[in-house]
Design an enzyme around this catalytic site. Sequence first.
Site, PDB file in Angstrom:
ATOM      1  N   GLY A 122       0.840  -1.202   0.000  1.00 16.19           N
ATOM      2  CA  GLY A 122       0.000   0.000   0.000  1.00 16.19           C
ATOM      3  C   GLY A 122       0.872   1.248   0.000  1.00 16.19           C
ATOM      4  N   ILE A 194      15.994 -10.372  21.603  1.00 16.08           N
ATOM      5  CA  ILE A 194      16.155 -11.366  20.527  1.00 16.08           C
ATOM      6  C   ILE A 194      17.422 -12.186  20.757  1.00 16.08           C
ATOM      7  N   GLU A 213      28.083  -7.827  23.635  1.00 18.91           N
ATOM      8  CA  GLU A 213      27.195  -6.701  23.947  1.00 18.91           C
ATOM      9  C   GLU A 213      28.025  -5.431  24.140  1.00 18.91           C
ATOM     10  N   SER A 279      21.459  -8.778  16.509  1.00 13.52           N
ATOM     11  CA  SER A 279      20.179  -8.352  17.111  1.00 13.52           C
ATOM     12  C   SER A 279      20.458  -7.130  17.972  1.00 13.52           C
ATOM     13  N   GLY A 281      18.581  -4.222  17.889  1.00 16.39           N
ATOM     14  CA  GLY A 281      17.421  -3.344  17.852  1.00 16.39           C
ATOM     15  C   GLY A 281      16.778  -3.323  16.478  1.00 16.39           C
ATOM     16  N   ARG A 282      15.671  -2.630  16.375  1.00 21.56           N
ATOM     17  CA  ARG A 282      14.913  -2.600  15.132  1.00 21.56           C
ATOM     18  C   ARG A 282      14.613  -1.154  14.735  1.00 21.56           C
ATOM     19  N   ASP A 322       5.122  -0.607  15.941  1.00 17.61           N
ATOM     20  CA  ASP A 322       6.571  -0.424  15.883  1.00 17.61           C
ATOM     21  C   ASP A 322       6.985   0.795  15.060  1.00 17.61           C
ATOM     22  N   ALA A 330       4.264  -6.481  20.526  1.00 16.88           N
ATOM     23  CA  ALA A 330       3.035  -6.795  19.812  1.00 16.88           C
ATOM     24  C   ALA A 330       1.803  -6.302  20.578  1.00 16.88           C
ATOM     25  N   HIS A 454      -3.755 -23.078  46.030  1.00 17.10           N
ATOM     26  CA  HIS A 454      -2.605 -23.835  46.522  1.00 17.10           C
ATOM     27  C   HIS A 454      -2.636 -25.244  45.956  1.00 17.10           C
TER      28      HIS A 454
HETATM   29  P1  FAD Z   1       4.595  -5.706  12.163  1.00 12.53           P
HETATM   30  O1  FAD Z   1       4.249  -6.907  12.939  1.00 12.53           O
HETATM   31  O2  FAD Z   1       6.007  -5.554  11.728  1.00 12.53           O
HETATM   32  O3  FAD Z   1       3.654  -5.716  10.898  1.00 12.53           O
HETATM   33  C1  FAD Z   1       3.785  -4.803   9.867  1.00 12.53           C
HETATM   34  C2  FAD Z   1       3.186  -5.402   8.614  1.00 12.53           C
HETATM   35  O4  FAD Z   1       3.042  -4.364   7.651  1.00 12.53           O
HETATM   36  C3  FAD Z   1       4.047  -6.471   7.955  1.00 12.53           C
HETATM   37  O5  FAD Z   1       3.256  -7.580   7.599  1.00 12.53           O
HETATM   38  C4  FAD Z   1       4.595  -5.788   6.705  1.00 12.53           C
HETATM   39  O6  FAD Z   1       4.811  -6.687   5.639  1.00 12.53           O
HETATM   40  C5  FAD Z   1       3.437  -4.867   6.395  1.00 12.53           C
HETATM   41  N1  FAD Z   1       3.802  -3.692   5.575  1.00 12.53           N
HETATM   42  C6  FAD Z   1       4.800  -2.811   5.768  1.00 12.53           C
HETATM   43  N2  FAD Z   1       4.746  -1.828   4.840  1.00 12.53           N
HETATM   44  C7  FAD Z   1       3.687  -2.103   4.057  1.00 12.53           C
HETATM   45  C8  FAD Z   1       3.084  -1.455   2.953  1.00 12.53           C
HETATM   46  N3  FAD Z   1       3.569  -0.306   2.473  1.00 12.53           N
HETATM   47  N4  FAD Z   1       2.003  -2.027   2.380  1.00 12.53           N
HETATM   48  C9  FAD Z   1       1.496  -3.188   2.870  1.00 12.53           C
HETATM   49  N5  FAD Z   1       1.998  -3.840   3.919  1.00 12.53           N
HETATM   50  C10 FAD Z   1       3.081  -3.288   4.506  1.00 12.53           C
HETATM   51  N6  FAD Z   1       6.776  -8.722  20.779  1.00 12.53           N
HETATM   52  C11 FAD Z   1       6.087  -9.187  21.831  1.00 12.53           C
HETATM   53  O7  FAD Z   1       5.241  -8.478  22.359  1.00 12.53           O
HETATM   54  N7  FAD Z   1       6.307 -10.441  22.323  1.00 12.53           N
HETATM   55  C12 FAD Z   1       7.237 -11.265  21.787  1.00 12.53           C
HETATM   56  O8  FAD Z   1       7.413 -12.391  22.255  1.00 12.53           O
HETATM   57  C13 FAD Z   1       7.978 -10.804  20.684  1.00 12.53           C
HETATM   58  N8  FAD Z   1       8.901 -11.589  20.115  1.00 12.53           N
HETATM   59  C14 FAD Z   1       9.594 -11.118  19.035  1.00 12.53           C
HETATM   60  C15 FAD Z   1      10.576 -11.940  18.487  1.00 12.53           C
HETATM   61  C16 FAD Z   1      11.317 -11.508  17.404  1.00 12.53           C
HETATM   62  C17 FAD Z   1      12.371 -12.411  16.823  1.00 12.53           C
HETATM   63  C18 FAD Z   1      11.044 -10.214  16.840  1.00 12.53           C
HETATM   64  C19 FAD Z   1      11.795  -9.740  15.640  1.00 12.53           C
HETATM   65  C20 FAD Z   1      10.075  -9.400  17.385  1.00 12.53           C
HETATM   66  C21 FAD Z   1       9.349  -9.836  18.493  1.00 12.53           C
HETATM   67  N9  FAD Z   1       8.389  -9.033  19.102  1.00 12.53           N
HETATM   68  C22 FAD Z   1       7.708  -9.491  20.189  1.00 12.53           C
HETATM   69  C23 FAD Z   1       8.078  -7.687  18.593  1.00 12.53           C
HETATM   70  C24 FAD Z   1       6.806  -7.733  17.729  1.00 12.53           C
HETATM   71  O9  FAD Z   1       6.992  -8.662  16.683  1.00 12.53           O
HETATM   72  C25 FAD Z   1       6.502  -6.357  17.179  1.00 12.53           C
HETATM   73  O10 FAD Z   1       6.466  -5.418  18.222  1.00 12.53           O
HETATM   74  C26 FAD Z   1       5.162  -6.361  16.460  1.00 12.53           C
HETATM   75  O11 FAD Z   1       5.162  -7.287  15.405  1.00 12.53           O
HETATM   76  C27 FAD Z   1       4.829  -4.970  15.928  1.00 12.53           C
HETATM   77  O12 FAD Z   1       3.592  -5.016  15.291  1.00 12.53           O
HETATM   78  P2  FAD Z   1       3.226  -4.000  14.112  1.00 12.53           P
HETATM   79  O13 FAD Z   1       1.833  -4.326  13.724  1.00 12.53           O
HETATM   80  O14 FAD Z   1       3.569  -2.640  14.515  1.00 12.53           O
HETATM   81  O15 FAD Z   1       4.230  -4.363  12.924  1.00 12.53           O
HETATM   82  P1  NAI Z   2      17.043  -4.846  21.975  1.00 19.51           P
HETATM   83  O1  NAI Z   2      16.874  -3.391  21.942  1.00 19.51           O
HETATM   84  O2  NAI Z   2      16.253  -5.668  22.900  1.00 19.51           O
HETATM   85  O3  NAI Z   2      18.578  -5.184  22.300  1.00 19.51           O
HETATM   86  C1  NAI Z   2      19.615  -4.727  21.492  1.00 19.51           C
HETATM   87  C2  NAI Z   2      20.923  -4.902  22.239  1.00 19.51           C
HETATM   88  O4  NAI Z   2      21.981  -4.691  21.339  1.00 19.51           O
HETATM   89  C3  NAI Z   2      21.094  -3.900  23.370  1.00 19.51           C
HETATM   90  O5  NAI Z   2      21.506  -4.557  24.534  1.00 19.51           O
HETATM   91  C4  NAI Z   2      22.139  -2.947  22.826  1.00 19.51           C
HETATM   92  O6  NAI Z   2      22.937  -2.362  23.837  1.00 19.51           O
HETATM   93  C5  NAI Z   2      22.941  -3.872  21.948  1.00 19.51           C
HETATM   94  N1  NAI Z   2      23.686  -3.197  20.893  1.00 19.51           N
HETATM   95  C6  NAI Z   2      23.266  -2.144  20.129  1.00 19.51           C
HETATM   96  N2  NAI Z   2      24.240  -1.814  19.240  1.00 19.51           N
HETATM   97  C7  NAI Z   2      25.266  -2.675  19.443  1.00 19.51           C
HETATM   98  C8  NAI Z   2      26.535  -2.847  18.824  1.00 19.51           C
HETATM   99  N3  NAI Z   2      26.944  -2.061  17.824  1.00 19.51           N
HETATM  100  N4  NAI Z   2      27.337  -3.824  19.280  1.00 19.51           N
HETATM  101  C9  NAI Z   2      26.944  -4.648  20.291  1.00 19.51           C
HETATM  102  N5  NAI Z   2      25.754  -4.520  20.921  1.00 19.51           N
HETATM  103  C10 NAI Z   2      24.918  -3.556  20.486  1.00 19.51           C
HETATM  104  O7  NAI Z   2      16.875  -5.314  20.455  1.00 19.51           O
HETATM  105  P2  NAI Z   2      16.612  -6.732  19.804  1.00 19.51           P
HETATM  106  O8  NAI Z   2      17.061  -7.835  20.692  1.00 19.51           O
HETATM  107  O9  NAI Z   2      17.171  -6.620  18.436  1.00 19.51           O
HETATM  108  O10 NAI Z   2      15.046  -6.786  19.714  1.00 19.51           O
HETATM  109  C11 NAI Z   2      14.333  -5.738  19.072  1.00 19.51           C
HETATM  110  C12 NAI Z   2      13.022  -5.521  19.733  1.00 19.51           C
HETATM  111  O11 NAI Z   2      12.127  -6.570  19.395  1.00 19.51           O
HETATM  112  C13 NAI Z   2      13.057  -5.551  21.255  1.00 19.51           C
HETATM  113  O12 NAI Z   2      13.473  -4.323  21.789  1.00 19.51           O
HETATM  114  C14 NAI Z   2      11.632  -5.816  21.572  1.00 19.51           C
HETATM  115  O13 NAI Z   2      10.929  -4.614  21.502  1.00 19.51           O
HETATM  116  C15 NAI Z   2      11.204  -6.739  20.457  1.00 19.51           C
HETATM  117  N6  NAI Z   2      11.234  -8.115  20.928  1.00 19.51           N
HETATM  118  C16 NAI Z   2      10.428  -8.480  21.962  1.00 19.51           C
HETATM  119  C17 NAI Z   2      10.439  -9.750  22.457  1.00 19.51           C
HETATM  120  C18 NAI Z   2       9.586 -10.089  23.613  1.00 19.51           C
HETATM  121  O14 NAI Z   2       8.722  -9.286  23.962  1.00 19.51           O
HETATM  122  N7  NAI Z   2       9.759 -11.240  24.258  1.00 19.51           N
HETATM  123  C19 NAI Z   2      11.278 -10.798  21.875  1.00 19.51           C
HETATM  124  C20 NAI Z   2      12.118 -10.305  20.819  1.00 19.51           C
HETATM  125  C21 NAI Z   2      12.066  -9.021  20.362  1.00 19.51           C
END
Ligand code: FAD
Ligand code: NAI
Length: 475
Positions: A122, A194, A213, A279, A281-282, A322, A330, A454
């Site tokens: 989109g 991650i 780290e 990993s 950050g994002r 995000d 999420a 309990h």
């Molecule tokens: P997204 O889930 O990224 O969805 C965005 C969607 O938009 C995608 O499908 C993408 O293809 C689509 N899109 C983008 N641009 C366009 C466009 N122009 N047109 C059409 N479609 C488009 N969070 C938790 O709370 N618990 C967890 O356990 C957890 N584990 C995680 C593990 C990993 C490995 C990672 C990477 C993330 C994890 N997260 C977790 C974070 C979570 O995935 C995100 O915070 C969440 O998905 C954000 O939701 P969102 O809807 O903002 O974006």
């Molecule tokens: P993060 O922000 O959790 O951790 C990134 C880590 O990388 C930090 O500790 C940071 O200090 C370190 N870092 C940054 N730059 C660096 C460098 N140049 N060299 C070495 N270390 C460096 O990010 P992550 O793990 O990538 O996850 C992204 C996001 O996805 C999380 O912040 C979270 O919001 C979401 N997520 C949530 C989960 C859950 O809720 N269980 C599971 C996985 C992801």
Amino acid sequence: MSQQFDVVVIGGGPGGYIAAIRAAQLGSKVACIDEWKNSKGGAAPGGTCTNVGCIPSKALLQSSEHFDQASHHFADHGITVDGLKMDVATMVARKDTVVKQNNDGILYLFKKNKVSFFHGRGSFVKAADGLYEISVAGDKPETLLAKHVVIATGSNARQLPGAAFDEKQILSNDGALALTEVPKKLGVIGSGVIGLEMGSVWRRLGAEVTVLEALPTFLGAVDEQVAKEAQKIFTKQGLKLQLGVKIGDIKAAKKGVTVSYTDAKGEAQKAEFDKLIISIGRVPNTIGLSAEAVGLQLDERGAIVVNDDCQTNLPNVWAVGDVVRGPMLAHKAEEEGVAVAERIAGQHGHVDFNTIPWVIYTSPEIAWVGKTEQALKAEGRSYKAGSFPFIANGRARALGDTTGFVKFLADATTDEILGVHIIGPSASELISEAVVAMSFKASAEDIARICHAHPSLSEATKEAALAVDKRTLNF
Ligand code: FAD
Ligand code: NAI
């Protein structure tokens, strides 16, 4: 001919698909556009969370936890397993099935709620006459007109300069969830959520995992007491944690990756890995949205600028999840999606940022809500702390998992709960009680006076609340 909708949601992750469903429930004519493709090129709504995030990571964490239990803990129960083996291909195929069940579930929910789904990208075309024109580039190109637009385009893994993800040797979350065999030596850059979750998966299956780290402190956002306990446990489990490093060159060869870095003492180091997960950050994702076509404002990080109500600088254009400020979780995205749909319908949607729980799905799990002890100290707020160890909880002993504790932080005068921090079994489930309590502005005394079943792990929560007043019954 373009189709007109009251609400068009761009992005079908947890922020977008939930916003679409809630808006449809409230009577709007709604479309949701999502471009994610499965391996066959078909629609795979659910975003990062469903496809390469929350869901697949938890599927692999579960499989690897079973393997770890069978390898190290079944014997305590008198169960002997001969010839235990891990078939990674089956584990990954199971994960893919779980993902597909969730993709299909969302398509079903769209049908049930009469949300029109468009598979493709989109992009804004223009704004005219109080409507936004959005093109959908996909198998069937379309043009949609929208009174309201909700942007939920999510985020992408942040790259390290000079180390582009090839998803073969240098992996983002995407590649880390799709390995076809257990790497002997796995490097992880970044000890965040991650890094710890994916590092745990592959360590449990036999990989030697080294986490590099940059920061000198481990899990800086987590309550210090919990972070210290976690560091001790993860190190004992075999995770090699190196803090305070500075990453230099990363070189991928046909087989393996070499990472040069400076350690905390300032000494130059070189490490060889079979695979490397980065990993760190994002970053918010607005690729392909054509924000400039309508003058949508982004900040210096590339996030869409929104106010407290998720309104952008454009009338009737909202953004959630995000792609905007705040934690990348999420459930935060979902809450914002619901609140925006309700605001569009003239209601007063609200997200309480103080009661958003965090969970790290390692073993033991780590979960928290509210303020950490170090944050309260920094604020100069007077507080009381109370904690209770799982070793003193009967259910935890019966389960054979007594690591960790529950910790309460409450206001010194009013006893209002300010934060709850858990490291231990089922922390991800236990934290819900604390979220409910804080949402209702409960005191520690309230939790201490509620009857808990309990034997259950939740009794540790009650006891930690009692500990705030120094009157635990079982410790
Ligand atoms: P997204 O889930 O990224 O969805 C965005 C969607 O938009 C995608 O499908 C993408 O293809 C689509 N899109 C983008 N641009 C366009 C466009 N122009 N047109 C059409 N479609 C488009 N969070 C938790 O709370 N618990 C967890 O356990 C957890 N584990 C995680 C593990 C990993 C490995 C990672 C990477 C993330 C994890 N997260 C977790 C974070 C979570 O995935 C995100 O915070 C969440 O998905 C954000 O939701 P969102 O809807 O903002 O974006
Ligand atoms: P993060 O922000 O959790 O951790 C990134 C880590 O990388 C930090 O500790 C940071 O200090 C370190 N870092 C940054 N730059 C660096 C460098 N140049 N060299 C070495 N270390 C460096 O990010 P992550 O793990 O990538 O996850 C992204 C996001 O996805 C999380 O912040 C979270 O919001 C979401 N997520 C949530 C989960 C859950 O809720 N269980 C599971 C996985 C992801």
